[in-house]
Design a protein around this motif. Structure first.
Motif, PDB file in Angstrom:
ATOM      1  N   ASN A 143      37.333  34.175  29.366  1.00  0.00           N
ATOM      2  CA  ASN A 143      37.024  35.543  29.136  1.00  0.00           C
ATOM      3  C   ASN A 143      37.250  36.573  30.261  1.00  0.00           C
ATOM      4  O   ASN A 143      38.026  37.831  29.996  1.00  0.00           O
ATOM      5  CB  ASN A 143      35.503  35.753  28.701  1.00  0.00           C
ATOM      6  CG  ASN A 143      35.311  35.074  27.454  1.00  0.00           C
ATOM      7  OD1 ASN A 143      36.019  34.887  26.532  1.00  0.00           O
ATOM      8  ND2 ASN A 143      33.890  34.678  27.459  1.00  0.00           N
ATOM      9  N   LEU A 144      37.007  36.377  31.559  1.00  0.00           N
ATOM     10  CA  LEU A 144      37.084  37.201  32.695  1.00  0.00           C
ATOM     11  C   LEU A 144      38.782  37.435  32.930  1.00  0.00           C
ATOM     12  O   LEU A 144      39.345  38.445  33.048  1.00  0.00           O
ATOM     13  CB  LEU A 144      36.445  36.753  33.835  1.00  0.00           C
ATOM     14  CG  LEU A 144      35.063  36.989  33.702  1.00  0.00           C
ATOM     15  CD1 LEU A 144      34.252  36.185  34.712  1.00  0.00           C
ATOM     16  CD2 LEU A 144      34.533  38.295  33.898  1.00  0.00           C
ATOM     17  N   LEU A 145      39.235  36.300  32.892  1.00  0.00           N
ATOM     18  CA  LEU A 145      40.895  36.079  33.081  1.00  0.00           C
ATOM     19  C   LEU A 145      41.674  36.866  31.919  1.00  0.00           C
ATOM     20  O   LEU A 145      42.806  37.501  32.337  1.00  0.00           O
ATOM     21  CB  LEU A 145      41.273  34.921  33.402  1.00  0.00           C
ATOM     22  CG  LEU A 145      40.791  34.032  34.589  1.00  0.00           C
ATOM     23  CD1 LEU A 145      41.030  32.357  34.614  1.00  0.00           C
ATOM     24  CD2 LEU A 145      41.621  34.752  35.821  1.00  0.00           C
ATOM     25  N   THR A 146      41.336  36.630  30.893  1.00  0.00           N
ATOM     26  CA  THR A 146      42.098  37.384  29.479  1.00  0.00           C
ATOM     27  C   THR A 146      41.787  38.781  29.694  1.00  0.00           C
ATOM     28  O   THR A 146      42.796  39.576  29.707  1.00  0.00           O
ATOM     29  CB  THR A 146      41.494  36.649  28.438  1.00  0.00           C
ATOM     30  OG1 THR A 146      41.717  35.301  28.300  1.00  0.00           O
ATOM     31  CG2 THR A 146      42.197  37.215  27.197  1.00  0.00           C
ATOM     32  N   THR A 147      40.493  39.107  30.044  1.00  0.00           N
ATOM     33  CA  THR A 147      40.315  40.781  30.209  1.00  0.00           C
ATOM     34  C   THR A 147      41.313  41.204  31.088  1.00  0.00           C
ATOM     35  O   THR A 147      41.951  42.340  30.968  1.00  0.00           O
ATOM     36  CB  THR A 147      39.004  40.798  30.567  1.00  0.00           C
ATOM     37  OG1 THR A 147      38.116  40.217  29.369  1.00  0.00           O
ATOM     38  CG2 THR A 147      38.298  42.365  30.367  1.00  0.00           C
ATOM     39  N   LEU A 148      41.448  40.955  32.331  1.00  0.00           N
ATOM     40  CA  LEU A 148      42.129  41.010  33.435  1.00  0.00           C
ATOM     41  C   LEU A 148      43.692  41.248  32.996  1.00  0.00           C
ATOM     42  O   LEU A 148      44.233  42.330  33.451  1.00  0.00           O
ATOM     43  CB  LEU A 148      42.161  40.050  34.669  1.00  0.00           C
ATOM     44  CG  LEU A 148      42.868  40.378  35.728  1.00  0.00           C
ATOM     45  CD1 LEU A 148      42.460  41.660  36.499  1.00  0.00           C
ATOM     46  CD2 LEU A 148      42.791  39.332  36.997  1.00  0.00           C
ATOM     47  N   PHE A 149      44.088  40.390  32.418  1.00  0.00           N
ATOM     48  CA  PHE A 149      45.759  40.229  32.105  1.00  0.00           C
ATOM     49  C   PHE A 149      46.001  41.140  30.870  1.00  0.00           C
ATOM     50  O   PHE A 149      47.217  41.295  30.614  1.00  0.00           O
ATOM     51  CB  PHE A 149      46.159  38.744  32.157  1.00  0.00           C
ATOM     52  CG  PHE A 149      46.294  38.311  33.472  1.00  0.00           C
ATOM     53  CD1 PHE A 149      47.196  38.770  34.384  1.00  0.00           C
ATOM     54  CD2 PHE A 149      45.391  37.421  34.153  1.00  0.00           C
ATOM     55  CE1 PHE A 149      47.203  38.143  35.906  1.00  0.00           C
ATOM     56  CE2 PHE A 149      45.634  36.891  35.272  1.00  0.00           C
ATOM     57  CZ  PHE A 149      46.415  37.309  36.108  1.00  0.00           C
ATOM     58  N   VAL A 150      45.055  41.656  29.848  1.00  0.00           N
ATOM     59  CA  VAL A 150      45.366  42.354  28.744  1.00  0.00           C
ATOM     60  C   VAL A 150      45.111  43.693  29.107  1.00  0.00           C
ATOM     61  O   VAL A 150      45.426  44.504  28.294  1.00  0.00           O
ATOM     62  CB  VAL A 150      44.680  41.901  27.614  1.00  0.00           C
ATOM     63  CG1 VAL A 150      45.210  40.365  27.293  1.00  0.00           C
ATOM     64  CG2 VAL A 150      43.151  41.822  27.845  1.00  0.00           C
ATOM     65  N   SER A 151      44.560  44.088  30.501  1.00  0.00           N
ATOM     66  CA  SER A 151      44.206  45.521  30.638  1.00  0.00           C
ATOM     67  C   SER A 151      45.444  46.118  31.197  1.00  0.00           C
ATOM     68  O   SER A 151      46.328  45.631  31.957  1.00  0.00           O
ATOM     69  CB  SER A 151      43.053  45.367  31.632  1.00  0.00           C
ATOM     70  OG  SER A 151      42.061  44.833  31.305  1.00  0.00           O
ATOM     71  N   LEU A 152      45.428  47.499  30.962  1.00  0.00           N
ATOM     72  CA  LEU A 152      46.634  48.394  31.670  1.00  0.00           C
ATOM     73  C   LEU A 152      46.072  48.660  33.190  1.00  0.00           C
ATOM     74  O   LEU A 152      45.171  48.611  33.359  1.00  0.00           O
ATOM     75  CB  LEU A 152      46.528  49.701  30.901  1.00  0.00           C
ATOM     76  CG  LEU A 152      47.566  50.104  30.112  1.00  0.00           C
ATOM     77  CD1 LEU A 152      47.656  49.008  28.538  1.00  0.00           C
ATOM     78  CD2 LEU A 152      47.803  51.412  29.339  1.00  0.00           C
ATOM     79  N   GLY A 153      47.431  48.726  33.817  1.00  0.00           N
ATOM     80  CA  GLY A 153      46.843  48.581  35.407  1.00  0.00           C
ATOM     81  C   GLY A 153      47.616  47.529  35.783  1.00  0.00           C
ATOM     82  O   GLY A 153      48.405  46.893  35.302  1.00  0.00           O
ATOM     83  N   THR A 154      47.422  47.286  37.138  1.00  0.00           N
ATOM     84  CA  THR A 154      47.937  46.111  37.866  1.00  0.00           C
ATOM     85  C   THR A 154      47.159  45.107  38.266  1.00  0.00           C
ATOM     86  O   THR A 154      46.083  45.243  39.041  1.00  0.00           O
ATOM     87  CB  THR A 154      48.851  46.804  39.174  1.00  0.00           C
ATOM     88  OG1 THR A 154      49.325  47.865  39.120  1.00  0.00           O
ATOM     89  CG2 THR A 154      49.476  45.621  40.055  1.00  0.00           C
ATOM     90  N   PRO A 155      47.193  43.984  37.660  1.00  0.00           N
ATOM     91  CA  PRO A 155      46.506  42.830  38.211  1.00  0.00           C
ATOM     92  C   PRO A 155      46.357  42.091  39.212  1.00  0.00           C
ATOM     93  O   PRO A 155      47.474  42.025  39.785  1.00  0.00           O
ATOM     94  CB  PRO A 155      46.517  41.853  36.921  1.00  0.00           C
ATOM     95  CG  PRO A 155      48.067  41.989  36.432  1.00  0.00           C
ATOM     96  CD  PRO A 155      48.295  43.261  36.727  1.00  0.00           C
TER      97      PRO A 155
END
Length: 704
Positions: A509-521
């Motif tokens: 969940n946490l990783l998916t949220t990170l990589f589908v968010s706009l911005g720079t992961p």
């Protein structure tokens, strides 16, 4: 044969500069009365020559014919010792050149390193005549020449950047495919097996914890510990030699060259806010004994003391021109001579502090903005310090990206089940426009992070609700007490398969949220393989198995690694997730919204519904055929539309799939499944999609 006679030399450049025939030495000090250059034999144990320097406009200098790369040196500064006035010169202390490009040999802690007598009743007001040269590291003259060949910076665009935060030693110390002699070194980090891991993972930019020369704190050494992270700088131009298998500066350059050849950027975590000299009771190793009032911010009412907004005992005087110059010279050196691609500035609020507090127009920011050498490198702020008004997320000037602490806190809190975070989660998914848009900045300025070196690893974030830092010998007082973590039903290690399965889902969940968010992961190194620190959330002094990567993966570790690889590859394939402009959320001339927020029944959310209590659930449909982006040829950049379905509730929830352009939605990720792959992955889906409790699903729809 007697040594050739030294001449006065030149006051510039500062540091030790070899010209093929000899070396020019130059040192700034506005308070010195005399400065002596001390040269040493190859062992560093015996002083072979001492030369008094001439001075011109506060710069002390000499040219020594016959001196060459590899020669060792240090300085002795004669001047006032009046601590009550902030003056701490002591010629009995051999000092490191602030511009030294190599620092070799160990710092062996003795009382001789202190400018005062530690046992004296008046403490730092006393004066020590003990000589520390035998136990000090030495500066080393270097030859800057290196065969860079066709090396070129990768210049990864911000929208394509994926940071990977790593520690040079911790990454490779236990890696079975790195030759034993190279483990924990620059050469080891650049070994084929490590580069293969980076490339398969899909990260683009390796963000290294401090590699500027640093020392182990006296207190830690007495406890049998070391300063593992390296936030204890002794030299801003010298790479830390404990990470060099060859004992040369060239090894660092070769590492950069090798990573560049693989298309990977090198980002350095730099610490220009404080030094290893601590507070008024700290050692005299360099700046303190050279020109204490110039290099450090002193307490205005009692200059014996230091102004401390860093929590380390001292703060660099970043309003003083000599400090700004030193930092700028250091940054230019690492870009020009070492070819690094950017910097992450530790406690960067310090760099912008003026008389009235933080100022985004401070002299340091102006100096950086006009510098042509720094114009094309990545500049990243850790936008806080410990002083008043120190939390400056969103406050840095254009041209800077920032670690977004609000992103971290929101994402952690939401997935830990804390109520009321859904509205803010939506803003974080959208690149934190509420923080950055009004300052004419862009989504990529938000460095999105869930975990970093400072705090729990991802594995520990879902396994512990309480820190376990006893190994640091601070009675568990150190480290953050509010981690926004959830142990999924059991604290620490457990054999409960239900708890273990939930932890794996939470990581997805946490990783998916990170990589589908706009911005720079930003991905913390080791999170992709389930690295644990056994609940230690402040591993700064744990140079051991607590911090080192364990590359012996079990089934869960291999499954997680595969999931992260696919997740990063998915992000790279979706222009809709890599926008450099903020969403507007309003229909365009064709009636198309760039983003729409949906209830589970498929209807758009109303303002009132955003404020409902509870963990919440929401869908976001991101238009992929109108991204507002252009490719490298100037053509419109478009791809699939992306549907993100978030269910933070404790029960499964069916979502009606929106009719966007008549095409069907294709499931790509579903965190309820151990592999992260939906059961019907790749096959079009109609009607509704059931999202399990505490899960996130991602679907795509082909563009028109």
């Amino acid at each position: 044969m007697p040594n050739p006679r030294a001449s006065t030399g030149r006051p510039h450049p500062l540091g030790a500069t070899w010209d093929g025939q000899g070396v020019n030495f130059a040192l700034f000090s506005s308070i010195a009365e005399r400065v002596e250059l001390c040269l040493f034999d190859a062992s560093g144990a015996r002083e072979t020559r001492r030369t008094e320097l001439a001075h011109h406009k506060n710069v002390w200098h000499a040219y020594v014919p016959g001196c060459r790369p590899g020669d060792l040196y240090g300085y002795r500064v004669h001047g006032p010792y009046r601590p009550e006035h902030g003056l701490r010169c002591n010629p009995h202390k051999l000092l490191i050149d602030p511009y030294a490009k190599a620092i070799v040999g160990p710092l062996r802690w003795t009382n001789a390193h202190y400018g005062y007598e530690p046992d004296a009743e008046e403490t730092d007001l006393s004066f020590s005549t003990l000589d520390n040269a035998a136990d000090m590291p030495k500066c080393q003259v270097v030859d800057d020449a290196f065969d860079w060949g066709s090396d070129a910076p990768p210049h990864v665009p911000w929208r394509d950047t994926v940071f990977y935060e790593a520690h040079v030693k911790g990454l490779t110390q236990r890696h079975p495919n790195v030759p034993e002699a190279l483990r924990g070194t620059y050469a080891g980090l650049a070994s084929p097996s490590v580069i293969e891991h980076f490339k398969r993972l899909g990260v683009t930019s390796i963000d290294l914890l401090p590699v500027h020369a640093f020392v182990d704190d006296h207190r830690l050494v007495e406890l049998g510990l070391r300063n593992y992270w390296g936030y204890n700088t002794l030299g801003f131009f010298a790479p830390e030699m404990r990470y060099s298998a060859s004992g040369t500066v060239q090894e660092f350059k070769q590492m950069v060259k090798t990573l560049h050849a693989a298309g990977l950027e090198v980002i350095l975590d730099v610490v220009y806010n404080h030094t290893a000299e601590g507070n008024q009771l700290g050692p005299t190793l360099a700046w303190r004994g050279i020109d204490n009032p110039a290099y450090y911010r002193l307490n205005e009412d009692e200059p014996r003391l230091y102004a401390d907004v860093t929590g380390t005992g001292n703060t660099m005087h970043t309003r003083h021109q000599v400090v700004v110059r030193m930092i700028m010279d250091s940054l230019r050196y690492w870009v020009g001579q070492m070819h690094v691609d950017g910097f992450r500035f530790d406690l960067a609020t310090v760099l912008g502090r003026g008389p009235g507090g933080f100022d985004q127009h401070a002299g340091f920011f102006s100096a950086v903005a006009q510098d042509p050498v720094l114009a094309h490198v990545k500049l990243i702020a850790e936008p806080w310090d410990l002083g008043e008004g120190g939390y400056q997320v969103g406050g840095f000037p254009p041209g800077w990206a920032e670690w977004n602490g609000r992103y971290r806190d929101t994402v952690r809190s939401f997935w830990a089940g804390e109520p009321g975070h859904l509205p803010e989660l939506s803003r974080r998914l959208c690149g934190s426009s509420d923080i950055y848009q009004h300052r004419r900045r862009c989504p990529t300025d938000s460095i999105n992070l869930v975990t970093v070196h400072d705090g729990f690893t991802l594995q520990d974030l879902v396994s512990y609700e309480h820190k376990r830092n006893l190994a640091n010998h601070e009675d568990n007082r150190d480290g953050d007490n509010h981690n926004r973590s959830w142990n999924c039903g059991a604290e620490g290690d457990t054999d409960d398969e239900v708890v273990l399965a939930l932890r794996e889902r939470q990581k997805r969940n946490l990783l998916t949220t990170l990589f589908v968010s706009l911005g720079t992961p930003l991905l913390l190194g080791g999170d992709e393989i389930g690295r644990t620190q056994q609940g230690n959330n402040n591993g700064y002094c744990q140079d051991n198995e607590i911090s080192w990567f364990d590359w012996q993966l079990d089934d869960r570790g291999r499954q997680l690694l595969d999931f992260v690889q696919r997740l990063i590859a998915f992000r790279k394939s979706q222009p809709a997730l890599r926008r450099t402009g903020f969403f507007r959320g309003e229909p365009d001339a064709d009636g198309v919204k760039d983003v729409a927020w949906l209830r589970p029944d498929g209807e758009e959310m109303t303002p009132a519904e955003w404020e409902q209590p509870g963990p919440g659930a929401v869908g976001a449909v991101i238009c992929g055929w109108k991204t507002g982006e252009l490719d490298e040829h100037g053509a419109p950049l478009h791809g699939d539309s992306v549907l993100i379905l978030v269910n933070g509730q404790r029960n499964p929830l069916p979502f009606m799939l929106p009719a966007l352009n008549g095409a069907e939605w294709v499931p790509r990720f579903d965190t309820r499944v151990p592999s992260g792959l939906p059961l019907n992955e790749g096959r079009p889906t109609q009607g509704e999609y059931v999202v399990a409790s505490r899960s996130i699903a991602v679907l795509t729809q082909a563009s028109k």
